[in-house]
Design a protein around this motif. Structure first.
Motif, PDB file in Angstrom:
ATOM      1  N   ARG B 138     -40.651  91.167 153.721  1.00  0.00           N
ATOM      2  CA  ARG B 138     -41.822  91.904 153.249  1.00  0.00           C
ATOM      3  C   ARG B 138     -43.085  91.121 153.603  1.00  0.00           C
ATOM      4  N   VAL B 139     -44.098  91.848 154.051  1.00  0.00           N
ATOM      5  CA  VAL B 139     -45.366  91.208 154.401  1.00  0.00           C
ATOM      6  C   VAL B 139     -46.485  91.947 153.679  1.00  0.00           C
ATOM      7  N   ASP B 140     -47.330  91.202 153.007  1.00  0.00           N
ATOM      8  CA  ASP B 140     -48.533  91.797 152.429  1.00  0.00           C
ATOM      9  C   ASP B 140     -49.681  91.597 153.400  1.00  0.00           C
ATOM     10  N   VAL B 141     -50.280  92.697 153.821  1.00  0.00           N
ATOM     11  CA  VAL B 141     -51.408  92.633 154.748  1.00  0.00           C
ATOM     12  C   VAL B 141     -52.655  92.998 153.971  1.00  0.00           C
ATOM     13  N   PHE B 150     -52.515  87.601 155.844  1.00  0.00           N
ATOM     14  CA  PHE B 150     -51.110  87.978 155.719  1.00  0.00           C
ATOM     15  C   PHE B 150     -50.443  87.053 154.718  1.00  0.00           C
ATOM     16  N   TYR B 152     -46.467  86.251 152.698  1.00  0.00           N
ATOM     17  CA  TYR B 152     -45.034  86.560 152.633  1.00  0.00           C
ATOM     18  C   TYR B 152     -44.584  86.384 151.188  1.00  0.00           C
ATOM     19  N   VAL B 189     -43.465  87.377 162.680  1.00  0.00           N
ATOM     20  CA  VAL B 189     -42.445  88.288 162.146  1.00  0.00           C
ATOM     21  C   VAL B 189     -41.128  88.055 162.862  1.00  0.00           C
ATOM     22  N   PHE B 197     -44.296  96.368 155.693  1.00  0.00           N
ATOM     23  CA  PHE B 197     -45.701  95.980 155.552  1.00  0.00           C
ATOM     24  C   PHE B 197     -46.305  96.743 154.386  1.00  0.00           C
ATOM     25  N   LEU B 199     -50.069  97.457 152.844  1.00  0.00           N
ATOM     26  CA  LEU B 199     -51.450  97.313 153.282  1.00  0.00           C
ATOM     27  C   LEU B 199     -52.407  97.404 152.103  1.00  0.00           C
ATOM     28  N   HIS B 226     -47.615 101.667 152.733  1.00  0.00           N
ATOM     29  CA  HIS B 226     -46.588 100.783 153.279  1.00  0.00           C
ATOM     30  C   HIS B 226     -45.789 101.493 154.365  1.00  0.00           C
ATOM     31  N   GLU B 228     -42.428 100.564 157.522  1.00  0.00           N
ATOM     32  CA  GLU B 228     -41.427  99.609 157.989  1.00  0.00           C
ATOM     33  C   GLU B 228     -41.317  99.630 159.487  1.00  0.00           C
TER      34      GLU B 228
END
Lengths: 559, 358
Positions: B138-141, B150, B152, B189, B197, B199, B226, B228
């Motif tokens: 999972r990535v928070d942008v 970014f 993690y 990534v 992701f 956003l 969000h 994928e």
């Protein structure tokens, strides 16, 4: 035809005795006139002035983008340039220019002496220079004009939680004021067109004998009445948010920025049809006349126009697929459907030429150019409508290219066609045909050189509204070609302007109906007297003048 | 009122040649970049269908227009009589209403499947299990004027204040230097596993766009969007904000480095460990300080020291970012250094905004 010796309102033209009047009287006459023809001419002049301004702004952008990492203008000036370019071209060039043709031709085509509300007509016109001035005044403001693009999405165009504006200064406020003024002007004009056609048609002219151009103006007017007040309301909310703490679009106060986008595009998409439908009408007048045939499928064409308008109010959210707040499937479907009536029109135009005797006048060439370029605009629209593809294409130069193929084909090819066709009616003189053909070739090359490379860099991922890009991205060549293409378009526009200015005084005298055209406007003299008609022909079809001039076709029932 | 017959079909014929050349040229060059994700492959195959149909329709209709124009031009020996006055044909109208309708319905079926492909996501209750096995990420942008950040959330440690602090990659905030292109953060990534992701936007609307994924999604204040993606190619790719967000919108760039999953997880774990070590050190330092304070018993500076330590955390993350920058952006080392000194405060500011809003 008419043998009028002197009429107080006579425009300089054929058959008229030139009476020298003091400048003051001429000036007063023009600024107080309620004559639909003079108002039409003033619309055209105002629109041309704004076209030059909008064109210069486009030039600034093309210079800045011609090479990577250019610093011809600052980022702020660039952002202001595309914002003003879009606003001016849509609200101050295309809409007034279509109003110019509508004002001139709708009363003539339905056999009326003037518009239904001549004073409202004058008011609607004078709001155009007013709105334009308000918009351009923002150049004198401390932080310059609006730089948040013509869509002006909040929060960017709004204020932050703490009340400071993301775009400093009052550019946005003046922009909101200008759009409100221009929107009201168009709404007034639209009501006027609708009433004129409903109440003032000549005897015998049923709705299914009304010329196609007037039909498209009617449908356009309904669309304008449905959509313009909506955006005016939305912009009022934005203004209240900016200045009075309304916070309609601020999530921290329970608002939603997506709400604005719905309001804006509920207007924004019908707006495209507001701009394009009358041009389709112009082309539908021209292609039959120069093919020497009636329009193929007159009723089908009206039905297609109505369908486009109806579907056009159901597709707005395809501009918002990437917001993540949209039912993509539904809006992809409705957007696809629009291509059906548009296709019907395309086939009807093509079929009109079948077995005709086509004469390649400048008007006809521009009309053909419209068909060919509009087709590209339409097909690229299908890419965006798929939804899935739009996630990659949205907000890239592909979209810029797509809507310029639509709007430039309408704005330039369609309107040039209209002016080459109707200039004799307006002035009594012909525009120079040779210049027209040179201009056509320049424009055809220019449009494709400008917008085809934009499509390619857009596919490659170049976002729109960026003042610069790096060399490694490889968008330099496409942008350079595009900038050269701009020069060709500019040359074509300048040639047209010169052609009009010179032909007004020295053009070949045209006679009343130089094209042997069909619709009612050709039944009167060129230019028409201020009361429009001395006599009207019998109206027994959508081509009364043709019926009168070609009794042989009527006699055999072949009309 | 008859006009003299003309035979001027040179322009339409020239147009035909020109269009042919244009199509050839465009056909060779037209195309989206090769996709680097599974979802992008679905878009790419839809694109091929749509493009193929578009070319066919384009050629057929443009061909018909030009054919009609040239074939039915007025000839030199024209007698001036009227051609047959054909007003229309309802059967034809039906045919050319139904044909485009059929075409768009077929296209819609393709588009429908493609939209479903793009919107498909691992269900929320399953993703945690996958993440635990290193089979998803999972990535928070976060977008803010004019920088991307970014984080993690799956690689986090407890900092000295007791909050969870994720591994972060921060862009330099060009806010303080609007007329200079800032250096770009590189998001890392893993290859071959789903990356989700999320956003966020802190001020205005931004749009997270990596051209080669053939996808973008807006980061809208007040919403968390969000999506994928499963990356299929290693390499370093450009990304950029695609929604006008103010003066330096064009400078809001980033890069994506797709790396083999093992390498990625090794890197992320080491970052996490580094963070943990420094947090432990902070805590130890704090405890020592507190002990000293207790001894002195006349000091009241606890609040300040907590602030100090949180800033240290930020700095360690920043250093890491600039490390990746020098690898990937060798174009302007001088500028990068000067930026770093100029904008150090900008980054902290941005980070503070970030933590405040969170």
């Amino acid at each position: 035809m008419t043998t009028h010796t002197f009429t107080p309102d006579q425009s300089p033209g054929v058959g008229a005795v030139r009476v020298t009047r003091p400048y003051r009287a001429v000036f007063l006459d023009w600024i107080t006139t309620t004559d639909h023809k003079k108002i039409g001419t003033m619309y055209a002049i105002a629109a041309s002035v704004f076209f030059l301004i909008g064109g210069i702004l486009a030039g600034i952008m093309r210079i800045q983008l011609a090479i990577p990492e250019n610093d011809f203008v600052t980022r702020d000036v660039f952002n202001q340039s595309f914002t003003m370019h879009g606003t001016i071209m849509v609200f101050l060039f295309l809409m007034p220019m279509l109003a110019a043709l509508g004002n001139w031709m709708v009363p003539l085509q339905v056999g009326a002496a003037d518009m239904a509300y001549p004073k409202v007509n004058a008011l609607a016109f004078w709001m155009i220079p007013l709105g334009g001035t308000v918009l351009l005044l923002s150049y004198l403001m401390p932080n310059g004009p609006h730089a948040g693009s013509w869509v002006s999405y909040p929060p960017l165009a709004d204020v932050s939680e703490s009340g400071t504006a993301f775009l400093p200064g009052h550019g946005v406020d003046l922009w909101i004021g200008a759009i409100a003024i221009l929107g009201i002007s168009s709404t007034l004009g639209s009501i006027n067109f609708i009433v004129t056609v409903y109440k003032m048609r000549a005897p015998g002219m049923t709705m299914l004998r009304v010329p196609i151009f007037t039909w498209t103006v009617i449908v356009q007017s309904f669309l304008a009445i449905f959509s313009l007040p909506v955006v005016t309301a939305g912009l009022a909310m934005l203004w209240i948010s900016r200045n009075l703490g309304g916070r309609f679009f601020d999530p921290s106060a329970g608002g939603d920025p997506i709400l604005y986008q719905h309001i804006f595009w509920y207007f924004g998409h019908p707006e495209v049809y507001i701009l394009v439908l009358p041009v389709m009408g112009v082309v539908s007048e021209i292609i039959p006349v120069f093919s020497r045939k009636p329009l193929f499928g007159y009723k089908a064409f009206i039905f297609a126009t109505l369908s486009i308008a109806a579907l056009g109010t159901m597709v707005w959210a395809h501009h918002m697929f990437t917001t993540g707040a949209i039912q993509v499937h539904f809006f992809a479907f409705t957007s696809f459907l629009i291509s059906v009536p548009t296709g019907v029109k395309m086939f009807n135009w093509t079929a009109t030429m079948y077995k005709g005797k086509i004469e390649f006048t400048s008007a006809m060439l521009f009309a053909l150019g419209f068909l060919m370029m509009f087709l590209i605009g339409g097909i690229t629209g299908v890419f965006n409508a798929t939804g899935g593809l739009d996630f990659s294409l949205h907000d890239t130069y592909f979209v810029v290219s797509h809507f310029h193929y639509v709007l430039v084909s309408a704005a330039l090819f369609g309107l040039f066609a209209g002016f080459y066709y109707w200039f004799p009616k307006m002035s009594g003189r012909m525009l120079n045909e040779t210049v027209g053909k040179v201009q056509f070739v320049l424009l055809f090359l220019g449009v494709n050189f400008t917008f085809l490379p934009q499509m390619l860099v857009g596919l490659d991922g170049m976002p729109r509204r960026i003042p610069t890009y790096t060399e490694e991205e490889g968008w330099g060549l496409g942008n350079l070609i595009s900038s050269y293409g701009y020069i060709l378009i500019a040359l074509a526009a300048i040639l047209f302007l010169l052609n009009v200015l010179l032909s007004m005084r020295r053009g070949k005298i045209s006679g009343d109906n130089p094209w042997d055209a069909y619709a009612l406007e050709w039944a009167t003299s060129s230019p028409p007297p201020y009361y429009n008609f001395d006599r009207l022909p019998l109206i027994r079809s959508e081509r009364p003048v043709f019926d009168e001039n070609h009794p042989e076709a009527v006699a055999t029932g072949d009309h | 009122m008859r006009r003299s017959p003309t035979n001027d079909c040179r322009i339409p014929s020239a147009l035909f040649l020109l269009l042919g050349a244009t199509v050839l040229l465009a056909g060779c060059a037209a195309g989206q970049p090769d996709s680097i994700t599974e979802e992008g492959d679905s878009v790419r195959s839809l694109y091929k269908w749509v493009f193929g149909l578009a070319v066919l329709i384009f050629l057929a209709v443009e061909g018909a227009i030009l054919f009609m124009a040239v074939k039915f031009r007025r000839r030199k020996n024209d007698d001036g009589s009227l051609p047959p006055q054909i007003h229309g044909d309802n059967r034809l109208e039906v045919v050319w209403t139904i044909t485009p309708l059929a075409i768009v319905l077929v296209l819609f079926v393709l588009a429908y499947q493609n939209i479903n492909d793009l919107q498909a996501e691992v269900p929320a209750d399953e993703i945690q299990a996958l993440v635990d096995q290193d089979k998803a990420l999972r990535v928070d942008v976060t977008g803010l004027q004019w920088v991307w950040q970014f984080a993690y959330p799956d690689f986090a440690w407890q900092n000295s204040e007791g909050d969870m602090s994720p591994v972060k990659i921060l862009g330099e905030n060009t806010n303080t230097i609007p007329e200079t292109a800032g250096s770009v953060p590189t998001l890392r990534v893993p290859l071959g596993i789903p990356v989700q992701f999320k956003l966020h936007a802190l001020d205005v609307i931004h749009s997270f766009y990596i051209p080669q994924t053939l996808y973008k999604l807006d980061a809208v204040p007040g919403r968390v969007n969000h999506f994928e993606m499963t990356f299929t190619e290693t390499g370093i790719y450009n990304g950029q904000c695609a929604e006008l967000c103010g003066t330096s919108h064009a400078d809001m760039r980033f890069r994506v480095e797709v790396m083999p999953a093992d390498d990625f997880f090794a890197w992320a774990a080491s970052e996490q460990a580094k963070g943990e070590t420094s947090a432990l050190a902070d805590i130890a330092a704090e405890e020592a300080e507190e002990a000293a304070e207790a001894e002195a018993a006349n000091d009241d500076g606890t609040g300040t020291s907590a602030n100090d330590s949180s800033e240290e955390n930020t700095e360690s993350a920043t250093e890491d970012t600039s490390g990746t920058e020098t690898e990937t952006n060798p174009a302007s080392p001088g500028e990068a250094t000067s930026n770093a000194t100029d904008t150090g405060s900008g980054v902290e500011q941005a980070d503070q905004v970030l933590s405040e809003r969170e």
